[in-house]
Design a protein around this motif. Structure first.
Motif, short mmCIF file in Angstrom:
data_model
loop_
_atom_site.label_atom_id
_atom_site.label_comp_id
_atom_site.label_asym_id
_atom_site.label_seq_id
_atom_site.Cartn_x
_atom_site.Cartn_y
_atom_site.Cartn_z
N GLU A 146 0.83 -1.20 0.00
CA GLU A 146 0.00 0.00 0.00
C GLU A 146 0.87 1.26 0.00
N ALA A 147 2.03 1.20 0.67
CA ALA A 147 2.87 2.40 0.81
C ALA A 147 3.53 2.80 -0.50
N VAL A 148 3.79 1.84 -1.40
CA VAL A 148 4.52 2.17 -2.63
C VAL A 148 3.69 1.88 -3.88
N LYS A 149 2.38 1.83 -3.75
CA LYS A 149 1.55 1.42 -4.88
C LYS A 149 1.66 2.35 -6.08
N PRO A 155 14.48 5.75 -3.42
CA PRO A 155 13.32 6.24 -2.67
C PRO A 155 12.33 5.13 -2.32
N VAL A 156 12.13 4.21 -3.24
CA VAL A 156 11.24 3.08 -2.96
C VAL A 156 11.80 2.21 -1.85
N ARG A 157 13.10 1.95 -1.92
CA ARG A 157 13.74 1.13 -0.87
C ARG A 157 13.62 1.80 0.50
N ALA A 158 13.87 3.10 0.56
CA ALA A 158 13.80 3.81 1.84
C ALA A 158 12.39 3.77 2.42
N ARG A 159 11.38 3.94 1.57
CA ARG A 159 10.00 3.90 2.07
C ARG A 159 9.64 2.50 2.57
#
Length: 891
Positions: free
Chosen positions: A152-155, A311-315
């Motif tokens: 959900e966080a990176v959709k 950025p995706v990895r950090a989130r």
């Protein structure tokens, strides 16, 4: 004249020559008919040879014709020395084939992109954590509630997919009697659409098929399984089969009748290289989907176009950290120990490229394949140096021939072409032999990494990738073999060569340098092979702490789950079978990789940083496995879990500080156990690890109300009277359901096979490294023999003179071999340095062996020395048998 005709004339040279001669004669005859004198007509026509050559150059492609002629000449040169040529071709072919085979394996497992849309945008999620020994460990298992939060966080930037570890599942298409094995995997319903995969028949999953636990029992077959199991029958759509997840207790079981809704396309067999999936089912059908402490699947992320990775990895890292922190605070014992929480939270999420997919086999064999690739490359370099020495010697013998060619008008490039064509012929023939070896050897290697119950499946096509690698390798070999002799030929000076040749010492220095290089690489190959062979020997002879001989394990499923008394009755039934000495029950056999672990609290104190491991066993299991007791007693039939426990010596030392643990109490969560016995060490998950602290708990487990929990899966451990327990496998497999029709044996294995399976990788490395070491040693010895033989041939006049003035055989032998043995010493010294320096890169593949051990360094050195002495013997004998009178008369 057209280009096609000119090219065709190259390959019909005799006919072209006849036509030119006939045309020339017709011109002369025409002049004679016009009244000219025959001799005058021929003089006016000019040189017949020059006219013929000019006409040939006009009617064909000159450079192609010279290439054809050089090819024929090169072939005749190879055929003139059949034994030498065959040895060169076989040695090079073996090295090229080994390199190609290694590439096929690495390509299939590590490099070949998945047959999906834009595989370069696929990434695998993993967690990196430093263990108590300071080593960096990587884990790729996830809990489904954490997965949902991360998705959900990176959709908007990426789509996450849950893909379980493949399992060999029991499926039933008709009745339980016809139960069979299939490779089954739980996948997100949106996986096929995300990867751009379209059905070969029926339909594939959608997101709506994967929303609620247990509500959509659908299945998709792989094309390979569809063809193998059903012969490609389109009527398979709509058929059903039954499958129950192999959880020990009925409360966790998810048993369902699945409907086949579609077939995946032919190239796609899953995202795990090394494993071909037969059946895909939705993740919501897995019993671990609701649990936040079950890590049962991998996560793949497909980034949207233009999205950066970091950025995706950090989130995702932040979401995973928050989830684990909340779970640690609310998970019983973990909430009481801040140190354990801090340790479990000291982890970093990583996004690693997954273009070729993600699998356990990649992790297990990545470094092994890389090491083997280096070894075969070294063998190839040794073979190239060997043949280069041979060609250098041949070039010396042809020096006068090449000088004559220059004297009569041959250009420098023509000499280069002449030598290179011979190298191309040699490389082409070697590559052809290597292709046959690679075609056989790659599947052979795969067959050696097959565990008995989970065979590896690697796609090894001979497609453009393998062809391109083979052509590039052949080109590299051609350059290595022929470039130096070709350049040497281009600088030849006719006057010097015809007077007796250039300085032979310069050529010998080149050959000696190649010998030093061969010895260096050969020493390194022998050194690494010794490490791998010693590792396999140490691992295969490591004491297990139990007797695996005559043990048979029967993994059994009860449908539906049955109370422990049913399992006890089945145990008694097996004990009555003739040839059975003892029978016991356990959750699973030792050394299968299964584990149950957790933090423990001693006498009510907060738990420490070390986890304990648990295995439920029945009374008599210790005796059946022949694990010696240290003190205390075995379980009684009345013991239950939680309640009594047996612990190994490591458990006692770790949690009780060396004091006697008998009568002491420890707790795992809300379950409390009293230690009633201590047993000796036995490996738990695998044989490489240090002995873990293990607690054996009673097979009878009670719930919070004190009622015995029904059991779905367990393993019968049977000790037979026969030395070959598998001889009784079919009898015991039929006996289990004979008295209990609801019981089915899903897998039968010998415990010795499970022990041997622990060293599959080490056995493969030892076998292949030893093979390459023998090849490298043989090639180095042949190369050394060739150089010494050439040296004696070139110095025979000098040797004859020395013998004529009184030199003894020992002095001659010393002078013939001293330079070469000096190169052997230099090469061995360089090999020792390279070996010690490279050992740290393969340290994770070694077991109880160090690169600096004197024996590890001495063995390859002595082997190289023995091979050198053996190779030098024929040359020394030839030198001391030179007849001075005959030699001086010839000169």
């Amino acid at each position: 004249m057209s280009w096609w005709s000119r090219i065709a004339n190259v390959f019909r040279s005799d006919r072209l020559s006849r036509e030119i001669d006939e045309e020339m004669e017709s011109h002369i005859h025409e002049a004679i008919q016009q009244g000219r004198d025959t001799a005058e007509a021929r003089r006016a026509f000019g040189s017949a040879l020059r006219r013929r050559e000019e006409s040939r150059d006009f009617r064909l492609v000159p450079w192609l014709d010279s290439l054809r002629a050089d090819t024929i000449f090169g072939w005749r040169k190879l055929m003139k020395k059949k034994v030498t040529s065959a040895a060169a071709i076989l040695s090079l072919g073996l090295a090229i084939g080994a390199c190609t085979s290694a590439f096929r394996l690495m390509d299939a497992l590590l490099l070949r992109p998945l047959p999906v849309a834009s595989p370069e945008r696929l990434y695998g999620l993993s967690r990196r954590v430093t263990d108590s020994d300071g080593k960096l460990q990587t884990f790729d298992g996830w809990a489904y509630p954490a997965f949902r939060q991360m998705r959900e966080a990176v959709k908007n930037e990426a789509e996450l997919m849950a893909i379980s570890y493949a399992e060999q599942a029991d499926v039933t298409y008709r009745s339980d009697v016809e139960m069979e094995k299939a490779s089954l995997q739980f996948v997100s319903g949106w996986m096929f659409n995300t990867l751009g995969i379209h059905p070969a028949a029926g339909r594939l999953f959608t997101e709506n098929d994967d929303l609620k636990p247990g509500e959509h029992p659908y299945a998709v077959l792989s094309h390979d399984y569809w063809m193998r199991r059903f012969g490609g029958d389109p009527r398979v759509i709509g058929r059903t089969f039954r499958h129950a997840s192999p959880t020990p207790y009925a409360a966790d079981a998810v048993e369902a009748v699945y409907e086949i809704v579609g077939v995946a396309p032919e190239p796609f067999t899953g995202t795990e290289p090394g494993t071909a999936i037969d059946i895909f089912v939705p993740t919501m059908m897995h019993p671990g989907a609701p649990h936040d402490d079950w890590t049962w699947f991998r996560t793949l992320a497909r980034l949207r176009p233009g999205v950066a990775v970091e950025p995706v990895r950090a989130r995702l890292d932040a979401i995973a950290y928050a989830f684990e922190l909340e779970r640690a605070k609310t998970s019983g014992i973990g909430a009481q120990n801040p140190a354990n929480i801090a340790r479990s939270m000291a982890q970093t999420l990583a996004l690693e490229p997954a273009t070729a997919g993600v699998s356990g086999m990649q992790k297990d064999y990545r470094r092994s394949l890389m090491t083997l690739g280096v070894l075969v490359a070294l063998v190839l370099l040794i073979a190239c140096a060997n043949v280069a020495n041979l060609m250098t010697a041949q070039a010396a013998a042809r020096e006068r021939e090449l000088a004559l060619r220059v004297s009569i008008g041959a250009g420098r490039w023509r000499l280069v072409q002449l030598v290179l064509v011979e190298s191309v012929l040699l490389a082409f023939l070697s590559a052809s032999a290597g292709a046959l070896f690679a075609w056989w050897s790659a599947p052979f290697v795969v067959s050696k990494i097959n565990p008995p119950d989970n065979p590896a499946h690697l796609v090894l096509p001979a497609d453009w990738r393998v062809l391109a690698f083979g052509l590039a390798l052949t080109l590299a070999v051609t350059c290595l073999l022929g470039l130096a002799p070709a350049l040497k030929a281009s600088t030849i000076k006719p006057a010097s060569a015809l007077r007796g040749g250039s300085d032979p010492h310069s050529r010998r220095r080149l050959m000696h340098a190649l010998i030093a290089l061969q010895v260096t690489f050969g020493f390194l190959v022998l050194f690494v092979a010794g490490l791998f062979v010693t590792t396999f020997d140490q691992l295969s002879h490591r004491p297990t702490g139990f007797s695996a001989e005559r043990l048979l394990t029967l993994d059994t499923i009860a449908q539906p789950a049955r109370p422990p008394v049913y399992w006890e009755q089945a145990t008694e039934q097996l004990r009555a079978v003739p040839g059975v000495e003892a029978v016991a029950l356990a959750d699973w056999p030792l050394l299968t990789g299964g584990s149950r672990n957790g933090e423990v609290s001693i006498n009510g104190a907060p738990p420490g940083p070390t986890w304990a491991y648990f295995l439920a066993v029945s009374p008599g299991w210790i005796a059946t496995m022949k694990i010696p007791f240290v003190k205390g007693r075995d379980f009684r039939n009345t013991d239950t879990s939680p309640g009594a426990a047996l612990v190994n010596q490591t458990f006692a030392k770790t949690f009780f500080s060396g004091q006697s643990p008998l009568g002491k109490v420890f707790a795992k969560g809300s379950d409390r156990y009293e230690v009633v016995g201590v047993v000796q060490h036995a490996p738990y998950k695998n044989i490489r690890d240090a002995i873990l602290p293990v607690a054996y708990v009673p097979f009878h487990r009670v719930d919070a109300q004190g009622a015995l929990r029904p059991i779905r899966t367990a393993t019968f451990i049977v000790r037979t009277a026969t030395s070959n327990p598998l001889a009784m496998a079919s009898i015991l497999q039929q006996e289990v359901p004979h008295g209990k029709p609801e019981f089915r044996v899903s897998n039968v294995r010998a415990q010795t096979d499970l022990v041997r399976a622990q060293a599959i990788r080490e056995r493969l490395l030892a076998m292949l490294a030893l093979f390459f070491a023998i090849v490298a040693l043989l090639l180095a010895g042949i190369g050394l023999y060739g150089v010494l033989d050439y040296s004696v041939l070139q110095r025979r006049r000098e040797i004859g003179i020395r013998m004529a003035i009184g030199a003894r055989a020992g002095d001659i032998a010393w002078r013939v071999t001293v330079e070469v043995f000096r190169m052997v010493l230099i090469g061995a010294g360089a090999g020792i340095a390279l070996g010690i320096g490279s050992a740290r890169y393969i340290e994770s593949l070694l077991y109880q062996v160090r690169a600096t051990d004197p024996a590890m360094l001495a063995l390859p050195w002595l082997t190289i020395l023995a091979a050198a002495l053996l190779a030098a013997l024929p040359a020394v004998i030839r030198a001391v048998r030179i007849d001075p009178v005959t030699m001086l008369r010839a000169e």
